[in-house]
Motif scaffolding. Structure first.
Motif, mmCIF file in Angstrom:
data_model
loop_
_atom_site.group_PDB
_atom_site.id
_atom_site.type_symbol
_atom_site.label_atom_id
_atom_site.label_comp_id
_atom_site.label_asym_id
_atom_site.label_seq_id
_atom_site.Cartn_x
_atom_site.Cartn_y
_atom_site.Cartn_z
ATOM 1 N N TYR A 103 30.876 -72.888 46.984
ATOM 2 C CA TYR A 103 29.415 -72.248 46.954
ATOM 3 C C TYR A 103 28.812 -73.122 46.016
ATOM 4 C CZ TYR A 103 25.903 -68.603 45.535
ATOM 5 O OH TYR A 103 24.922 -67.886 45.195
ATOM 6 N N TRP A 104 27.958 -73.987 46.165
ATOM 7 C CA TRP A 104 26.974 -74.679 45.268
ATOM 8 C C TRP A 104 25.710 -74.221 44.872
ATOM 9 C CZ3 TRP A 104 23.422 -79.248 46.574
ATOM 10 C CH2 TRP A 104 23.216 -80.050 45.446
ATOM 11 N N ARG A 105 25.017 -73.651 45.638
ATOM 12 C CA ARG A 105 23.596 -73.091 45.239
ATOM 13 C C ARG A 105 23.401 -71.912 46.145
ATOM 14 N NH1 ARG A 105 24.410 -75.796 41.663
ATOM 15 N NH2 ARG A 105 23.197 -77.724 40.816
ATOM 16 N N GLY A 106 22.592 -71.072 45.428
ATOM 17 C CA GLY A 106 22.331 -70.003 46.122
ATOM 18 C C GLY A 106 20.596 -69.541 45.678
ATOM 19 N N ALA A 107 19.987 -68.697 46.775
ATOM 20 C CA ALA A 107 18.804 -68.236 46.387
ATOM 21 C C ALA A 107 18.263 -67.173 47.389
ATOM 22 C CB ALA A 107 17.914 -69.457 46.790
ATOM 23 N N MET A 108 17.125 -66.446 47.130
ATOM 24 C CA MET A 108 16.929 -65.382 47.611
ATOM 25 C C MET A 108 15.426 -64.925 47.442
ATOM 26 S SD MET A 108 18.664 -61.897 46.194
ATOM 27 C CE MET A 108 18.695 -61.560 44.452
ATOM 28 N N ASP A 109 14.767 -64.079 48.312
ATOM 29 C CA ASP A 109 13.739 -63.478 48.225
ATOM 30 C C ASP A 109 13.881 -62.075 47.710
ATOM 31 O OD1 ASP A 109 11.570 -61.745 48.424
ATOM 32 O OD2 ASP A 109 10.194 -63.673 49.529
ATOM 33 N N LYS A 110 13.865 -61.506 46.534
ATOM 34 C CA LYS A 110 14.165 -60.445 46.036
ATOM 35 C C LYS A 110 13.642 -59.303 46.795
ATOM 36 C CE LYS A 110 15.682 -58.049 41.957
ATOM 37 N NZ LYS A 110 15.713 -58.012 40.538
ATOM 38 N N GLU A 111 12.327 -59.524 46.848
ATOM 39 C CA GLU A 111 11.728 -58.226 47.669
ATOM 40 C C GLU A 111 12.216 -58.275 48.929
ATOM 41 O OE1 GLU A 111 9.971 -56.090 45.949
ATOM 42 O OE2 GLU A 111 10.431 -57.374 44.181
ATOM 43 N N LEU A 112 12.150 -59.197 49.899
ATOM 44 C CA LEU A 112 12.627 -59.193 51.147
ATOM 45 C C LEU A 112 13.858 -58.568 51.201
ATOM 46 C CD1 LEU A 112 10.542 -62.178 52.539
ATOM 47 C CD2 LEU A 112 10.011 -59.840 52.718
ATOM 48 N N SER A 113 14.873 -59.159 50.366
ATOM 49 C CA SER A 113 16.061 -58.863 50.489
ATOM 50 C C SER A 113 16.800 -57.620 50.008
ATOM 51 C CB SER A 113 16.996 -60.036 50.114
ATOM 52 O OG SER A 113 17.088 -60.093 48.437
ATOM 53 N N ARG A 114 15.786 -56.877 49.442
ATOM 54 C CA ARG A 114 16.374 -55.844 48.521
ATOM 55 C C ARG A 114 17.030 -54.630 49.652
ATOM 56 N NH1 ARG A 114 14.491 -54.238 43.610
ATOM 57 N NH2 ARG A 114 12.684 -55.831 43.852
ATOM 58 N N GLY A 115 18.077 -54.134 49.245
ATOM 59 C CA GLY A 115 18.673 -52.935 49.965
ATOM 60 C C GLY A 115 19.124 -53.123 51.405
ATOM 61 N N THR A 116 19.080 -54.912 51.583
ATOM 62 C CA THR A 116 19.574 -55.191 53.044
ATOM 63 C C THR A 116 20.945 -55.505 53.041
ATOM 64 O OG1 THR A 116 19.037 -57.630 52.642
ATOM 65 C CG2 THR A 116 17.235 -56.238 53.488
ATOM 66 N N GLY A 117 21.562 -56.046 52.019
ATOM 67 C CA GLY A 117 22.909 -56.304 52.086
ATOM 68 C C GLY A 117 23.281 -57.803 52.458
ATOM 69 N N ALA A 118 21.847 -58.388 52.450
ATOM 70 C CA ALA A 118 21.972 -60.008 53.152
ATOM 71 C C ALA A 118 22.946 -61.079 52.320
ATOM 72 C CB ALA A 118 20.613 -60.523 52.980
ATOM 73 N N ASN A 119 23.042 -60.710 50.971
ATOM 74 C CA ASN A 119 23.866 -61.599 50.233
ATOM 75 C C ASN A 119 25.349 -61.339 50.612
ATOM 76 O OD1 ASN A 119 21.833 -63.346 48.402
ATOM 77 N ND2 ASN A 119 21.272 -61.186 47.994
ATOM 78 N N GLU A 120 25.746 -60.013 50.693
ATOM 79 C CA GLU A 120 27.033 -59.903 51.096
ATOM 80 C C GLU A 120 27.232 -60.553 52.374
ATOM 81 O OE1 GLU A 120 26.360 -56.924 47.794
ATOM 82 O OE2 GLU A 120 25.128 -57.751 49.661
ATOM 83 N N LEU A 121 26.456 -60.293 53.298
ATOM 84 C CA LEU A 121 26.589 -60.899 54.778
ATOM 85 C C LEU A 121 26.721 -62.353 54.763
ATOM 86 C CD1 LEU A 121 27.192 -60.066 57.818
ATOM 87 C CD2 LEU A 121 24.547 -60.243 58.032
ATOM 88 N N LEU A 122 25.991 -62.881 54.243
ATOM 89 C CA LEU A 122 26.088 -64.317 53.878
ATOM 90 C C LEU A 122 27.244 -64.944 53.503
ATOM 91 C CD1 LEU A 122 22.625 -65.876 52.110
ATOM 92 C CD2 LEU A 122 23.722 -66.526 54.514
ATOM 93 N N HIS A 123 27.715 -64.273 52.352
ATOM 94 C CA HIS A 123 28.995 -64.954 52.041
ATOM 95 C C HIS A 123 30.389 -64.379 52.888
ATOM 96 C CE1 HIS A 123 27.980 -66.860 48.178
ATOM 97 N NE2 HIS A 123 27.144 -65.770 48.040
ATOM 98 N N ARG A 124 30.171 -63.153 53.481
ATOM 99 C CA ARG A 124 31.221 -62.930 54.315
ATOM 100 C C ARG A 124 31.267 -63.592 55.623
ATOM 101 N NH1 ARG A 124 30.737 -58.703 59.330
ATOM 102 N NH2 ARG A 124 30.364 -60.868 60.387
ATOM 103 N N CYS A 125 30.120 -64.171 56.070
ATOM 104 C CA CYS A 125 29.964 -64.998 57.244
ATOM 105 C C CYS A 125 30.285 -66.546 56.823
ATOM 106 C CB CYS A 125 28.701 -65.288 57.838
ATOM 107 S SG CYS A 125 28.024 -63.952 58.661
ATOM 108 N N ALA A 126 30.463 -67.007 55.698
ATOM 109 C CA ALA A 126 30.596 -68.559 55.167
ATOM 110 C C ALA A 126 32.280 -68.175 54.798
ATOM 111 C CB ALA A 126 30.026 -68.630 53.996
ATOM 112 N N ILE A 127 32.626 -67.158 54.391
ATOM 113 C CA ILE A 127 34.053 -67.069 54.067
ATOM 114 C C ILE A 127 35.131 -66.904 55.242
ATOM 115 C CG2 ILE A 127 35.942 -65.455 53.205
ATOM 116 C CD1 ILE A 127 33.867 -65.051 50.999
ATOM 117 N N GLU A 128 34.144 -66.096 56.347
ATOM 118 C CA GLU A 128 34.948 -65.975 57.688
ATOM 119 C C GLU A 128 35.193 -67.537 58.284
ATOM 120 O OE1 GLU A 128 34.879 -63.332 61.637
ATOM 121 O OE2 GLU A 128 33.215 -63.389 60.337
ATOM 122 N N ALA A 129 33.971 -68.052 58.389
ATOM 123 C CA ALA A 129 34.280 -69.618 58.673
ATOM 124 C C ALA A 129 35.083 -70.345 58.016
ATOM 125 C CB ALA A 129 32.801 -70.191 58.812
#
Length: 380
Positions: free
Chosen positions: A267-293
């Motif tokens: 995992y080299w770089r990461g970024a997010m829009d904090k307001e849009l991602s707040r409370g969505t679980g988007a970061n966990e889902l991102l890594h889950r998909c990458a780890i599954e792959a």
């Protein structure tokens, strides 16, 4: 009985070392990305560095490589790798023919670096290399300790999901799917501009969170991590560089860039829009998909890299990532790094203190609004 010292000599440097280096890498797909000519080419194409790799020949004929780059703007400064190009536990150190260098061989190579450091040579070592280096590098060599976090992927993804991920990661991943978060991946570079937009938004947030001037943070980020850097890595690594973007209601909310070679995904770089991602679980889902792959590709580890904050360290730990030592050594002709580090820390503290004073002054000018002063919120 004292063992006789292993003897090594420098056989080639820079471009002349490239054929032997490429040959060793081609023979072994388990060699870390940071030790490959491909990664050196990414750095040289994106930054102002040139290849200064050293090829050593041992007394038994064994070939040993130190991937190394030269900063042409400051003669005599070498790095393996340069700052802002670290790959977590997938650090540099020596590449040796026929398997890892022994402590005896590593000791001989370290002595050669000490004899030929230029003005300064920076070497980052991680995982098992860090332990070997710690046993042979003299205590007089200045070094700093860091920690990377690595998730063991051995076993199926169902094993990683049920036994290594915490309940929080599993819950947030499911929540993200319920809230309409969709994850897209690409290895052609098409999503780099999308990631870069998220990265610049993250820079603004980091400036606020860390108490730095926004203009300064934007300038540093553009200098150290321009979009061109991400594009160059994506172009040169091809399918080995994957951009993952989490979307919600047509808007990108978070993104990561992962690099793959052999058994490792980094995992080299990461970024997010904090307001849009707040409370969505988007970061966990991102890594889950990458780890599954990564599990589907039969990779053995997922390197979360180095963490700049305690919050990030805790977040990575929720995936079950274990800590791995990383050590940064500075071989110097004139010992100045320790003093530079103290000056850098003092400068950071001064900037943060000045920002706090300026911030308090702005709030104090709001008449009678003590709540704003206490909470640190500025009026609109």
């Amino acid at each position: 009985m004292t063992l006789q010292a292993y003897r090594v000599s420098i056989e080639a440097a820079g471009i002349d070392a490239r054929p032997a280096w490429a040959d060793l890498v081609e023979q072994d797909q388990s060699i870390a990305l940071s030790k490959t000519p491909q990664w050196a080419d990414c750095i040289c194409s994106s930054d102002h560095f040139s290849d200064a790799t050293l090829l050593f020949r041992g007394e038994d004929g064994r070939r040993l490589i130190l991937p190394r780059l030269r900063n042409p703007s400051v003669p005599g400064i070498f790095a393996s790798p340069p700052r802002h190009w670290n790959l977590g536990a997938d650090a540099s150190g020596f590449l040796s023919e026929g398997g890892p260098a022994s402590p005896r061989e590593t000791s001989a190579l370290v002595q050669e670096i000490r004899r030929h450091p230029g003005l300064r040579t920076r070497v980052v070592v991680g995982e098992d290399d860090a332990q070997v280096w710690a046993s042979v590098v003299p205590s007089t060599v200045y070094s700093t300790a860091r920690t990377a976090q690595v998730l063991d992927l051995r076993g199926s993804f169902s094993t990683v999901w049920s036994k290594r991920f915490t309940g929080k990661v599993r819950s947030n991943s499911r929540k993200a799917e319920r809230r309409g978060v969709v994850v897209e991946s690409d290895s052609t570079g098409r999503l780099i501009p999308v990631f870069d937009v998220l990265y610049r938004r993250s820079v603004d947030r980091w400036a606020q969170d860390r108490g730095y001037p926004l203009t300064l943070m934007r300038w540093l980020a553009q200098r150290q991590h321009p979009q061109k850097k991400f594009e160059t890595v994506a172009r040169r690594l091809g399918e080995c560089c994957t951009v993952w973007i989490a979307w919600r209601q047509g808007e990108p909310v978070a993104g990561i860039i992962n690099l793959t070679r052999g058994p490792r995904v980094t995992y080299w770089r990461g970024a997010m829009d904090k307001e849009l991602s707040r409370g969505t679980g988007a970061n966990e889902l991102l890594h889950r998909c990458a780890i599954e792959a990564a599990c589907a590709g039969e990779r053995q580890s997922y390197d979360f890299g180095l963490s700049q904050t305690a919050h990030l360290k805790r977040f990575k730990g929720t995936f079950g990532a274990g800590e791995v030592p990383v050590q940064i050594y500075y071989f110097e002709r004139f010992p100045t790094v320790a003093t530079e580090a103290k000056c850098y820390a003092a400068a950071k503290q001064s900037i943060q203190a000045a920002m706090r004073i300026a911030h308090t002054g702005r709030l104090a000018r709001v008449p009678g609004d003590t709540d704003l002063m206490m909470t640190g919120l500025e009026p609109r």
